[in-house]
Design an enzyme around this catalytic site. Structure first.
Site, PDB file in Angstrom:
ATOM      1  N   GLU A   1     126.532 -80.861  99.460  1.00 20.09           N
ATOM      2  CA  GLU A   1     126.156 -80.044  98.296  1.00 20.09           C
ATOM      3  C   GLU A   1     125.263 -78.926  98.796  1.00 20.09           C
ATOM      4  OE1 GLU A   1     124.081 -82.240  95.281  1.00 20.09           O
ATOM      5  OE2 GLU A   1     125.578 -83.832  95.227  1.00 20.09           O
TER       6      GLU A   1
ATOM      7  N   GLU B   1     122.811 -89.878  96.449  1.00 25.59           N
ATOM      8  CA  GLU B   1     121.385 -89.714  96.766  1.00 25.59           C
ATOM      9  C   GLU B   1     120.561 -90.962  96.422  1.00 25.59           C
ATOM     10  OE1 GLU B   1     120.151 -86.061  94.894  1.00 25.59           O
ATOM     11  OE2 GLU B   1     121.105 -84.843  96.426  1.00 25.59           O
TER      12      GLU B   1
ATOM     13  N   ARG C   1     119.989 -90.547  85.891  1.00 28.50           N
ATOM     14  CA  ARG C   1     120.834 -91.084  86.970  1.00 28.50           C
ATOM     15  C   ARG C   1     120.057 -92.063  87.812  1.00 28.50           C
ATOM     16  NH1 ARG C   1     123.020 -85.755  89.858  1.00 28.50           N
ATOM     17  NH2 ARG C   1     120.892 -85.116  89.457  1.00 28.50           N
TER      18      ARG C   1
ATOM     19  N   GLN D   1     122.415 -77.500  82.549  1.00 30.40           N
ATOM     20  CA  GLN D   1     123.126 -76.347  81.975  1.00 30.40           C
ATOM     21  C   GLN D   1     122.821 -75.042  82.701  1.00 30.40           C
ATOM     22  OE1 GLN D   1     121.377 -77.541  78.309  1.00 30.40           O
ATOM     23  NE2 GLN D   1     123.321 -77.493  77.217  1.00 30.40           N
ATOM     24  N   TYR D   2     121.595 -74.917  83.209  1.00 29.33           N
ATOM     25  CA  TYR D   2     121.189 -73.640  83.804  1.00 29.33           C
ATOM     26  C   TYR D   2     121.329 -73.593  85.321  1.00 29.33           C
ATOM     27  CZ  TYR D   2     119.152 -72.607  79.233  1.00 29.33           C
ATOM     28  OH  TYR D   2     118.962 -72.364  77.905  1.00 29.33           O
TER      29      TYR D   2
HETATM   30  C1  GAL Z   1     121.521 -82.993  93.590  1.00 29.60           C
HETATM   31  C2  GAL Z   1     122.521 -83.927  92.941  1.00 29.60           C
HETATM   32  C3  GAL Z   1     123.596 -83.146  92.223  1.00 29.60           C
HETATM   33  C4  GAL Z   1     122.985 -82.086  91.352  1.00 29.60           C
HETATM   34  C5  GAL Z   1     122.084 -81.207  92.187  1.00 29.60           C
HETATM   35  C6  GAL Z   1     121.458 -80.088  91.394  1.00 29.60           C
HETATM   36  O1  GAL Z   1     120.365 -83.669  93.955  1.00 29.60           O
HETATM   37  O2  GAL Z   1     123.130 -84.741  93.909  1.00 29.60           O
HETATM   38  O3  GAL Z   1     124.380 -84.030  91.452  1.00 29.60           O
HETATM   39  O4  GAL Z   1     122.257 -82.704  90.333  1.00 29.60           O
HETATM   40  O5  GAL Z   1     121.064 -81.992  92.735  1.00 29.60           O
HETATM   41  O6  GAL Z   1     120.627 -79.287  92.193  1.00 29.60           O
END
Ligand code: GAL
Length: 684
Positions: A299, A150, A111, A348-349
């Protein structure tokens, strides 16, 4: 249908419907509804599904997902998918791929692989964002947008270098000016044309290094504006636009990037280990400071991550306590990442709410409990905010300057700032973490901490001096007032333009091999990593209140802390020390008491926070961050909105237990009071 959402406390998750056949979606949405989710974030990495070939858009699936969610009252937040440019795009536009500092293009397949300055990437970004904006901007079930994901990548390609030169030309005007500011006569670094200036890799001229950091931020700012300009004309009046920041990530000045956004949000992961509220509270307060209002937790971790050395799970109840901790610090939404484990792909995990089989994980029940609780207190919390009377200044350029020249390998700007935050949080004092140029006089702050405010110009210093003149208490620390904004040493002793107001100056600074004893009027302990021998400015009424004890000879018996109580004005503390935790708590306790701030002593792991409603009513949060039970004593009868019970006196909090309280008496509360007013509040 979707309910109105403004001001509501939201619970949600990131959902990637594009990973799953559509006939599974109703079951997912049913489970979301049953868990009490009110919002879902989608599309942030779905570029290849939204635009499978250049200019060919497929939005039907996303429209169907939004509609399916809306039928169950769940609102949608959409991400612009630009953090994941598809394979066809980078194949057709190879310069869209970022270049590493080793001169190699970043490989496709992860990404944020784009070059933030590439013209062809800008064109492609505008195309997808505009098409999504036209299609989904008017959609009544889409309440907000997240730009990209991010921001983080630093690119070293020729385009970036050329842009860097333009950036420098705009900032410096002439090469003569740049050469002078950067002292390029040093080691024959003098530049005679702009295109001679490299993108710094590793250690370099301090002026160049600092400007490169600024340039990276300016590049993201420009790229963000490009997205905002095509998105905003299509949005409804109530829609907001955000970006999901990464807490203390230091890649750019977050205040700069936040200025153009409507809402600040961040992504909170623990990784290995467990939550420490004294540290993470600072990141909520930092994010709240980006827009100086409530924020979203865009998140957070459901159980475990997949990228840490040990991907242990949070304990049962820990994530719920973390969610309330975020709300207590001003979060208006908590979204878990992610809803369901994808069968393939790099994560996946990672923890989820729904496992690969499509069944709820044990953690799902904890989210369902939160869903029920959020719906109960949502109206109560609507419009409420955190009102802090203590500010802590955070300055990205000072941080970058120190990071490039640490002088002591263990010195870390954020750890040093957090060293001031923790004793405040230990006493349950609300803190705003603000940019260093915030106008402070005339605001509600009774104490301002300025940790390692290395870069100072006259304007910045003037603002702090005004604040002290208006009666404020200012706390200066080590590594303050050393440099100008070009990263050149000020031709004065630290704290430079603040020396007068401090009544002190730094005669010498020492990186320490071992801790140095310090004895003061209010504490005794050691200074680690760093010590500054202070001199009292003659003619000022400042007083040394602590001295170093025997160490390297130069420091022995010399002033370590100086206080300047200025008649009819405020007080300035100059701390030439980086104290051990106990001594740090003692000195901060003294400063809080001297400034008349109310503190609340609680047992370790117990947090007390307050949000204030527009009608003046205070809502108190008491959170047990411990895995064991803990008793707290309430100073007045109260109503706990989570249990629906009235509580009084000694109250037992279970492991990770939470109380959301209002005072039991139904006294009229009309006056808008500061959250840290001296009235009785819960203590433990
Ligand atoms: C963040 C990201 C998410 C996901 C997550 C996993 O940094 O924005 O898309 O990858 O980490 O912990």
């Amino acid at each position: 249908m979707t309910e109105p959402t403004a001001g509501r406390l939201q619970l949600g998750a990131a959902w990637y419907p594009e990973h799953w056949p559509t006939d599974r979606w109703p079951e997912d949405i049913h489970l979301m509804k049953a868990a009490g989710l009110t919002v879902v974030r989608m599309a942030e990495f779905a570029w290849s599904r939204l635009e499978p070939a250049e200019g060919k858009f497929d939005f039907a699936w996303l429209e169907q997902a939004i509609a399916g969610l809306a039928e169950h009252g769940i609102a949608s937040v959409l991400g612009t998918p630009t953090a994941a440019p598809p394979a066809w795009l980078v194949q057709d536009n190879p310069a869209s791929l970022a270049m590493g500092s080793d001169g190699r293009r970043i490989q496709f397949g992860n990404r944020c692989h784009y070059c933030v300055n590439a013209g062809e990437f800008h064109t492609a970004s505008k195309r997808i964002v505009q098409a999504m904006a036209r299609k989904f901007g008017p959609n009544p079930h889409v309440i907000g947008w997240q730009l990209d994901n991010e921001y983080s990548r630093v690119c070293y390609c020729d385009t970036c270098q050329a842009e860097f030169h333009k950036f420098l030309e705009t900032r410096y005007g002439t090469l003569e000016n740049l050469n002078a500011r950067w002292t390029t006569a040093y080691w024959s670094q003098t530049y005679s044309t702009w295109d001679q200036i490299p993108l710094p890799v590793g250690a370099h001229n301090p002026g160049l290094m600092l400007e490169f950091k600024r340039f990276v931020g300016a590049s993201y700012l420009r790229y963000q504006k490009l997205q905002l300009d095509v998105l905003r004309p299509h949005l409804k009046a109530s829609d907001w636009v955000t970006h999901n920041f990464m807490g203390w990530f230091g890649g750019f000045d977050h205040y700069l990037l936040s200025a153009d956004l409507d809402l600040a949000s961040w992504d909170w992961y623990i990784g290995t280990g467990h939550h420490d509220h004294l540290t993470t509270g600072a990141i909520h307060d930092l994010t709240r400071g980006f827009k100086r209002r409530n924020f979203w937790l865009m998140e957070t971790q459901p159980g475990n991550v997949n990228w840490s050395p040990v991907n242990n799970s949070l304990n049962k109840g820990e994530a719920r306590a973390m969610a309330w901790h975020a709300v207590a610090h001003g979060a208006e939404a908590v979204l878990y990442w992610q809803w369901r484990s994808a069968l393939g792909g790099q994560e996946q995990y990672h923890g989820t709410l729904i496992d690969q089989s499509g069944q709820p994980r044990p953690f799902y029940d904890e989210v369902r409990q939160l869903g029920a609780e959020f719906s109960v207190v949502s109206d109560l919390l609507a419009g409420s905010e955190v009102l802090a009377e203590v500010a802590l200044l955070n300055d990205y350029p000072s941080r970058w300057s120190i990071e490039a020249q640490k002088h002591h390998q263990d010195f870390d700007y954020v750890a040093h700032l957090t060293h001031y935050y923790r004793p405040l949080a230990t006493r349950n004092v609300a803190v705003d973490i603000l940019p260093a140029d915030t106008i402070l006089s005339g605001q509600r702050y009774r104490i301002v901490f300025a940790p390692a405010l290395l870069i100072l110009d006259e304007a910045r210093a003037g603002n702090l001096i005004e604040y002290v003149k208006s009666g404020g208490t200012l706390v200066l620390t080590i590594r303050t007032g050393v440099k100008d904004k070009y990263n050149a040493l000020l031709p004065s002793r630290p704290p430079g333009p603040l020396a007068g107001v401090a009544g002190a100056e730094v005669e010498e600074y020492y990186a320490l091999e071992r801790p140095v004893p310090v004895h003061g009027d209010w504490f005794a302990g050691v200074s680690r990593q760093w010590a500054e021998r202070l001199g009292v400015i003659s003619g000022s009424c400042s007083l040394p209140v602590a001295t170093f004890r025997a160490s390297n000879g130069w420091l022995d018996d010399q002033p370590a802390v100086v206080v300047h109580a200025i008649p009819d004005q405020g007080t300035v503390y100059t701390l030439g020390v980086y104290l051990d935790e106990k001594a740090q708590q003692d000195i901060i306790d003294h400063i809080l008491a001297a400034a008349g701030l109310r503190t609340i002593k609680t047992p370790p792991g117990i947090e007390v926070r307050t949000r204030l409603r527009p009608d003046g009513q205070e809502i108190h949060f008491i959170i047990n961050h411990n895995p064991g039970e803990q008793s707290v004593r309430l100073p007045w009868p109260a109503h706990d909105h989570l249990s629906g019970q009235d509580v009084r006196g000694n109250t037992l909090l279970p492991p990770y237990g939470v109380l959301v309280l209002t005072r039991g008496e139904q006294e009229p509360q009309t006056a808008r009071r500061a959250a840290t007013s001296r009235e009785a509040a819960p203590s433990a």
